[in-house]
Design a protein around this motif. Structure first.
Motif, mmCIF file in Angstrom:
data_model
loop_
_atom_site.group_PDB
_atom_site.id
_atom_site.type_symbol
_atom_site.label_atom_id
_atom_site.label_comp_id
_atom_site.label_asym_id
_atom_site.label_seq_id
_atom_site.Cartn_x
_atom_site.Cartn_y
_atom_site.Cartn_z
ATOM 1 N N SER A 75 0.834 -1.208 0.000
ATOM 2 C CA SER A 75 0.000 0.000 0.000
ATOM 3 C C SER A 75 0.867 1.255 0.000
ATOM 4 C CB SER A 75 -0.906 0.032 1.235
ATOM 5 O OG SER A 75 -1.726 -1.102 1.265
ATOM 6 N N ASP B 202 -7.576 -3.786 1.403
ATOM 7 C CA ASP B 202 -8.490 -3.442 2.491
ATOM 8 C C ASP B 202 -9.728 -2.715 1.961
ATOM 9 O OD1 ASP B 202 -7.225 -4.538 4.713
ATOM 10 O OD2 ASP B 202 -5.791 -2.902 4.794
ATOM 11 N N ILE C 74 -6.372 -14.768 15.052
ATOM 12 C CA ILE C 74 -6.700 -14.824 13.616
ATOM 13 C C ILE C 74 -6.149 -16.148 13.096
ATOM 14 C CG2 ILE C 74 -6.434 -13.747 11.348
ATOM 15 C CD1 ILE C 74 -5.716 -11.139 12.684
ATOM 16 N N ARG D 74 -9.859 -16.276 -1.491
ATOM 17 C CA ARG D 74 -8.729 -15.460 -1.980
ATOM 18 C C ARG D 74 -8.663 -15.543 -3.502
ATOM 19 N NH1 ARG D 74 -4.570 -14.360 2.443
ATOM 20 N NH2 ARG D 74 -5.102 -15.706 4.191
ATOM 21 N N LYS E 22 -0.748 -3.017 11.534
ATOM 22 C CA LYS E 22 -2.150 -3.113 11.978
ATOM 23 C C LYS E 22 -2.314 -4.024 13.192
ATOM 24 C CE LYS E 22 -3.307 -2.759 7.120
ATOM 25 N NZ LYS E 22 -3.464 -3.644 5.970
ATOM 26 N N GLY F 44 -5.343 -18.752 9.868
ATOM 27 C CA GLY F 44 -5.065 -18.705 8.433
ATOM 28 C C GLY F 44 -4.483 -17.372 8.012
ATOM 29 N N PHE F 45 -3.554 -16.858 8.813
ATOM 30 C CA PHE F 45 -2.934 -15.580 8.453
ATOM 31 C C PHE F 45 -1.699 -15.850 7.576
ATOM 32 C CE2 PHE F 45 -0.676 -11.548 8.987
ATOM 33 C CZ PHE F 45 -1.729 -10.662 8.825
ATOM 34 N N PHE G 52 -2.585 -6.217 -3.340
ATOM 35 C CA PHE G 52 -3.191 -7.387 -2.694
ATOM 36 C C PHE G 52 -2.103 -8.393 -2.358
ATOM 37 C CE2 PHE G 52 -6.244 -5.335 -5.329
ATOM 38 C CZ PHE G 52 -7.370 -5.296 -4.529
ATOM 39 N N ILE H 222 -9.059 -12.368 -6.061
ATOM 40 C CA ILE H 222 -8.081 -11.996 -7.091
ATOM 41 C C ILE H 222 -8.710 -12.039 -8.490
ATOM 42 C CG2 ILE H 222 -5.853 -12.654 -8.151
ATOM 43 C CD1 ILE H 222 -5.869 -11.300 -5.222
HETATM 44 N N1 LIG Z 1 -6.087 -14.262 7.404
HETATM 45 C C1 LIG Z 1 -5.569 -13.182 6.824
HETATM 46 N N2 LIG Z 1 -4.489 -13.308 6.010
HETATM 47 C C2 LIG Z 1 -3.970 -12.218 5.417
HETATM 48 N N3 LIG Z 1 -4.435 -10.953 5.578
HETATM 49 C C3 LIG Z 1 -5.518 -10.782 6.362
HETATM 50 C C4 LIG Z 1 -6.114 -11.887 7.024
HETATM 51 N N4 LIG Z 1 -7.163 -11.411 7.749
HETATM 52 C C5 LIG Z 1 -7.220 -10.083 7.548
HETATM 53 N N5 LIG Z 1 -6.244 -9.685 6.720
HETATM 54 C C6 LIG Z 1 -6.092 -8.298 6.246
HETATM 55 O O1 LIG Z 1 -6.557 -8.321 4.887
HETATM 56 C C7 LIG Z 1 -5.565 -7.809 4.009
HETATM 57 C C8 LIG Z 1 -5.286 -8.789 2.872
HETATM 58 O O2 LIG Z 1 -6.319 -8.744 1.948
HETATM 59 P P1 LIG Z 1 -6.037 -9.159 0.446
HETATM 60 O O3 LIG Z 1 -7.321 -8.967 -0.281
HETATM 61 O O4 LIG Z 1 -4.846 -8.440 -0.044
HETATM 62 O O5 LIG Z 1 -5.691 -10.729 0.593
HETATM 63 S S1 LIG Z 1 -5.598 -11.845 -0.536
HETATM 64 O O6 LIG Z 1 -4.894 -11.270 -1.694
HETATM 65 O O7 LIG Z 1 -6.965 -12.243 -0.907
HETATM 66 O O8 LIG Z 1 -4.864 -12.959 0.072
HETATM 67 C C9 LIG Z 1 -4.299 -7.646 4.801
HETATM 68 O O9 LIG Z 1 -3.908 -6.348 4.443
HETATM 69 P P2 LIG Z 1 -2.410 -5.927 4.041
HETATM 70 O O10 LIG Z 1 -1.741 -5.833 5.360
HETATM 71 O O11 LIG Z 1 -2.603 -4.612 3.383
HETATM 72 O O12 LIG Z 1 -1.794 -6.909 3.126
HETATM 73 C C10 LIG Z 1 -4.712 -7.736 6.256
HETATM 74 O O13 LIG Z 1 -4.810 -6.445 6.778
#
Ligand SMILES: Nc1ncnc2c1ncn2[C@@H]1O[C@H](COP(=O)(O)OS(=O)(=O)O)[C@@H](OP(=O)(O)O)[C@H]1O
Ligand SMILES: Nc1ncnc2c1ncn2[C@@H]1O[C@H](COP(=O)(O)OP(=O)(O)O)[C@@H](O)[C@H]1O
Length: 199
Positions: free
Chosen positions: A40, A63, A154, A80, A143, A156-157, A105, A84
């Motif tokens: 971002s 986001d 959380i 996911r 965050k 599945g991160f 993303f 995409i």
């Molecule tokens: N489980 C899990 N895994 C990864 N990320 C998570 C999850 N839950 C919430 N978030 C928040 O959602 C943002 C990622 O969304 P994306 O749409 O980029 O994800 S993906 O491309 O569909 O995998 C990601 O934002 P970014 O930090 O900007 O990447 C997180 O803030």
């Protein structure tokens, strides 16, 4: 495809006409990488630089899109993928509209990123791997999500208990744990200049 009997309706103004009017090519800058890697931050700075040069731009950010268009999707592999796929289709429309489109993303699966590449024309998809070690992403934790993931709040991160598949042949790799933001922005702009996208 579920609907049948649908016919593509051509317009009289083409993508090439729009690009000519704008004075530059249209393309997708696809930033991919771990949460906290800098997708971002980098896309915002690259957009600012392009805008100042008179380039028409738009950012699709994970986001933000998940608050609207994709608010029905979670973080399973299936969701996911659908996330995409939809972004890919939106990005394709934006390229058709003549806009330099920046996307931020995680897009953790190689196959899903390849699907988007295939949706677009040759040279219309620039994959930018925003590379940063998990340790540094976790240290930044902008965050507080890594902390929650480590605490089991959380599931599945990405990077913790969900995969991130590194790009094999990206057009660009920016290493945000080794170079400054300014250096990364310059790297992207130079690539666009040297490959004829800005004229
Ligand atoms: N489980 C899990 N895994 C990864 N990320 C998570 C999850 N839950 C919430 N978030 C928040 O959602 C943002 C990622 O969304 P994306 O749409 O980029 O994800 S993906 O491309 O569909 O995998 C990601 O934002 P970014 O930090 O900007 O990447 C997180 O803030
Ligand atoms: N060289 C760098 N490039 C990009 N971001 C950096 C850099 N160094 C530190 N940061 C910081 O790292 C964080 C990245 O967060 P963000 O851009 O939201 O990542 P992502 O969109 O990949 O989740 C921001 O707080 C940013 O200020």
């Amino acid at each position: 495809m579920k609907a049948t009997n649908i016919v593509w309706h051509p317009s009289k103004v083409t993508k090439e006409d729009r690009q000519k009017l704008n004075g530059h090519k249209s393309v997708v800058l696809w930033f991919t990488g771990l949460s906290g890697a800098g997708k971002s931050t980098l896309s915002v700075e690259v957009e600012k630089e392009l805008h100042q040069r008179g380039i028409r731009t738009y950012i699709l950010d994970g986001d933000n899109i998940r608050h609207g268009l994709n608010k029905d999707l979670g973080f399973s592999a299936e969701d996911r993928k659908e996330n995409i796929r939809r972004i890919g289709e939106v990005a394709k429309l934006m390229v058709d509209a003549g806009i330099v489109t920046l996307t931020a993303f995680i897009s953790p699966y190689r196959e899903d990123r390849e699907m988007v590449r295939q949706l677009l024309g040759e040279k219309e998809f620039i994959e930018i791997y925003v590379k940063c070690s998990l340790e540094e992403c976790e240290r930044r934790d902008p965050k507080g999500l890594y902390k929650k993931a480590r605490a089991g709040e959380i599931k599945g991160f990405t990077g913790i208990d969900d995969p991130y598949e590194e790009p094999e042949n990206p057009e660009l790799v920016v290493e945000t744990d080794k170079q400054t933001l300014e250096e990364s922005v310059k790297q992207v702009i130079t690539y666009l200049e040297e490959n004829g996208y800005l004229k």
